[in-house]
Design an enzyme around this catalytic site. Structure first.
Site, PDB file in Angstrom:
ATOM      1  N   LYS A  49     -11.334  15.536  -0.044  1.00 18.11           N
ATOM      2  CA  LYS A  49     -10.598  15.819   1.196  1.00 18.11           C
ATOM      3  C   LYS A  49     -10.084  17.262   1.224  1.00 18.11           C
ATOM      4  O   LYS A  49     -10.054  17.892   2.280  1.00 18.11           O
ATOM      5  CB  LYS A  49      -9.430  14.837   1.351  1.00 18.11           C
ATOM      6  CG  LYS A  49      -9.880  13.403   1.676  1.00 18.11           C
ATOM      7  CD  LYS A  49      -8.723  12.432   1.633  1.00 18.11           C
ATOM      8  CE  LYS A  49      -9.134  11.063   2.132  1.00 18.11           C
ATOM      9  NZ  LYS A  49      -8.071  10.056   1.952  1.00 18.11           N
ATOM     10  N   GLU A  86      -7.400  -2.129   2.419  1.00 16.83           N
ATOM     11  CA  GLU A  86      -6.668  -0.896   2.736  1.00 16.83           C
ATOM     12  C   GLU A  86      -6.724  -0.620   4.248  1.00 16.83           C
ATOM     13  O   GLU A  86      -5.738  -0.204   4.860  1.00 16.83           O
ATOM     14  CB  GLU A  86      -7.350   0.249   1.951  1.00 16.83           C
ATOM     15  CG  GLU A  86      -6.592   1.527   1.885  1.00 16.83           C
ATOM     16  CD  GLU A  86      -7.382   2.599   1.098  1.00 16.83           C
ATOM     17  OE1 GLU A  86      -8.104   2.245   0.151  1.00 16.83           O
ATOM     18  OE2 GLU A  86      -7.271   3.779   1.464  1.00 16.83           O
ATOM     19  N   LYS A 129       0.844  -1.196   0.000  1.00 13.65           N
ATOM     20  CA  LYS A 129       0.000   0.000   0.000  1.00 13.65           C
ATOM     21  C   LYS A 129       0.879   1.246   0.000  1.00 13.65           C
ATOM     22  O   LYS A 129       1.938   1.251   0.636  1.00 13.65           O
ATOM     23  CB  LYS A 129      -0.882  -0.006   1.263  1.00 13.65           C
ATOM     24  CG  LYS A 129      -1.670   1.260   1.466  1.00 13.65           C
ATOM     25  CD  LYS A 129      -2.589   1.203   2.676  1.00 13.65           C
ATOM     26  CE  LYS A 129      -3.272   2.552   2.858  1.00 13.65           C
ATOM     27  NZ  LYS A 129      -4.183   2.606   3.963  1.00 13.65           N
TER      28      LYS A 129
HETATM   29  C1  LIG Z   1      -4.075  10.473   4.101  1.00 16.19           C
HETATM   30  C2  LIG Z   1      -5.297  10.951   4.287  1.00 16.19           C
HETATM   31  O1  LIG Z   1      -6.335  10.198   4.757  1.00 16.19           O
HETATM   32  C3  LIG Z   1      -6.114   8.927   5.349  1.00 16.19           C
HETATM   33  C4  LIG Z   1      -7.109   8.783   6.442  1.00 16.19           C
HETATM   34  C5  LIG Z   1      -8.368   8.281   6.196  1.00 16.19           C
HETATM   35  C6  LIG Z   1      -8.639   7.662   4.968  1.00 16.19           C
HETATM   36  C7  LIG Z   1      -7.674   7.473   4.036  1.00 16.19           C
HETATM   37  C8  LIG Z   1      -7.965   6.798   2.740  1.00 16.19           C
HETATM   38  O2  LIG Z   1      -9.065   6.260   2.584  1.00 16.19           O
HETATM   39  O3  LIG Z   1      -7.112   6.820   1.857  1.00 16.19           O
HETATM   40  C9  LIG Z   1      -6.256   7.845   4.311  1.00 16.19           C
HETATM   41  O4  LIG Z   1      -5.618   6.672   4.727  1.00 16.19           O
HETATM   42  C10 LIG Z   1      -5.609  12.369   4.008  1.00 16.19           C
HETATM   43  O5  LIG Z   1      -6.741  12.780   4.240  1.00 16.19           O
HETATM   44  O6  LIG Z   1      -4.714  13.116   3.556  1.00 16.19           O
END
Ligand SMILES: C=C(O[C@H]1C=CC=C(C(=O)O)[C@@H]1O)C(=O)O
Length: 477
Positions: free
Chosen positions: A468, A329, A235
């Site tokens: 985001k 993930e 990952k």
């Molecule tokens: C790396 C980030 O989120 C992480 C936290 C929650 C979900 C995430 C995802 O689904 O990719 C990421 O792992 C960001 O918001 O910059």
């Protein structure tokens, strides 16, 4: 750690405060070095953000932390003791700095109030060395503030940390602390709003920016997917940035107030480097919370948008919960956390299966991990083992960090790194600095990342990044 308590009644008036300082100066003379006097004083239920807006100076470090749903807010500024270092030993050095500082700390006052007593405010960069661009933030910053104001539910406390040595003018020091205490005890209106609620200036209207270099991002995702197939990479969390230039520096207080209203379940934070730059955000991710040896950490990974209506929202949430790619993930993060704790000799429990953490603009898979921590293990040792988790870096950790350097063309600075505090009893809390932005005068850089695993779709990852980025964009523009 030696913390010497003085009875609270010693602080009834200016004279008793002066007497306390005289006693500390005698200790400083005997030990031949300065002592920190940490006073905790009850104040009316002020808004720490309003207090920060009143006290904040660009040349001083500041720290702000609020989690509205937990009814906790802390503001701190003006370091009396500080450590700023780079390199792989940063967590160990930070821990040593905190422990040695506490040896020469005398505490007094209302120590029974929540968030009373000396607190050390910490921020770490993602990497232990900065490689590109100017070094805006050291790899580790830890400071004990002169002024700390916290509110927990309807109780508020002022913590004043003061350095007393053989030369300190105690009359002047007594006056200064007394004046500050009286000011915070009386509600004021002087055109800048009251301390219960700040009067905040709004941002100057600017064009809504669009994300650029999207093709570079999707091409990088495709390359990473090839590496995942070929090279034992499980990952990788790839981040992207959005630069926004506005006519005037965005008002920090306004942005923080907007974020705490919109994201009550997130950690709303701001830290400054004392040179004019600030890093702020609204992060949903708890890296570590340690209270009376009880640890809580979040595995947070796997994302979907929120729906436009209840039916669509439920559908998206159900899909996320059942999606094999997102669950994989997520599992990578959970396995990493549990393994880290196990290697530290800690048995952890999980709240399985993952549940949804629903934020206004996005929803995530979350699993809570809890554990009982032995007395001899410092919070920063656990933090060092956990950072960076695969929620923000990838797995395996070392390869993922190298790949981030290869694919990302910008410096992460404090993005996706630990931000939080440790108190005099070893309790503390850290978030991960995601959903964040670096404010540097009129230029603001927003950061967001997405976890790439086998089966990820480059366009969907790009859409997730855009979602985001809106967390901060909507509060700043
Ligand atoms: C790396 C980030 O989120 C992480 C936290 C929650 C979900 C995430 C995802 O689904 O990719 C990421 O792992 C960001 O918001 O910059």
């Amino acid at each position: 750690m030696t913390v010497t308590p003085f009875p609270a009644k010693l602080l009834q008036d200016r004279k008793s405060l002066h007497e306390l300082f005289v006693a500390c100066q005698a200790t400083a003379r005997r030990k031949e070095h300065a002592q920190v006097v940490s006073l905790s004083l009850a104040i009316p239920a002020v808004d720490p953000l309003a207090v920060l807006e009143r006290l904040r100076q660009p040349e001083h470090l500041h720290f702000y932390w609020e989690q509205r749903s937990q009814q906790i807010a802390i503001a701190a500024t003006e370091p009396v003791l500080q450590l700023q270092i780079d390199g792989p030993q940063r967590f160990t050095q930070a821990q040593r700095f905190i422990c040695t500082s506490l040896v020469d700390t005398v505490t007094a006052g209302a120590l029974d109030l929540p968030c009373a007593g000396p607190h050390f405010f910490c921020s770490f960069t993602f990497f232990d060395e900065t490689q590109r661009e100017t070094r805006l933030f050291p790899a580790a910053t830890v400071f004990l503030p002169r002024w700390q104001v916290a509110r927990v539910r309807d109780q508020a406390v002022l913590v004043a940390n003061l350095l007393v040595d053989a030369q300190t003018n105690l009359v002047q020091l007594t006056d200064e602390v007394w004046r500050q205490w009286q000011q915070l005890r009386s509600p004021q209106t002087n055109g800048r709003g009251t301390l219960q609620s700040a009067k905040l200036s709004s941002p100057v209207a600017a064009d809504y920016p669009v994300l650029t270099e999207t093709e570079r991002f999707t091409t990088a995702v495709k390359n990473i997917l090839q590496d995942i197939e070929a090279q034992g990479l499980q990952k990788l969390v790839l981040a992207h940035t959005l630069d926004v230039t506005v006519p005037e520096p965005p008002p920090l207080g306004h942005a923080l107030a907007t974020l705490r209203d919109r994201y009550p379940d997130c950690y709303v934070f701001s830290v400054s480097n004392g040179k004019g730059q600030a890093f702020m955000g609204a992060s949903p991710e708890r890296l570590i919370e340690l209270c009376d040896r009880n640890l809580v950490t979040d595995a947070l990974a796997g994302s979907a948008p929120r729906g436009q209506n209840l039916t669509e929202d439920t559908h998206l949430g159900t899909q996320l919960l059942g999606n094999p790619k997102d669950n994989h993930e997520h599992q990578v993060v959970l396995d990493f956390i549990q393994n880290c704790l196990w290697e530290l000799g800690i048995q952890s429990q999980v709240s399985s299966p993952p549940h949804l953490l629903q934020l206004p603009n996005i929803q995530h898979l979350r699993t809570l991990v809890t554990a009982k921590i032995p007395q001899n293990l410092h919070l920063l040792e656990i933090l060092e083992a956990l950072h960076p988790t695969p929620a923000v870096a990838g797995a395996p950790q070392k390869i993922a960090q190298q790949q981030i350097r290869k694919h990302e063309t910008f410096e992460r600075h404090l993005y996706a790194a630990p931000i939080g505090w440790v108190d005099h009893q070893g309790n503390g809390e850290f978030t991960v600095g995601i959903r964040s932005a670096l404010i540097d005068g009129c230029l603001t850089r927003l950061y967001a990342g997405a976890g790439i695993v086998a089966g990820s779709d480059p366009q969907r990852e790009l859409a997730e990044i855009q979602l985001k980025l809106h967390t901060l964009l909507d509060a700043l523009v």
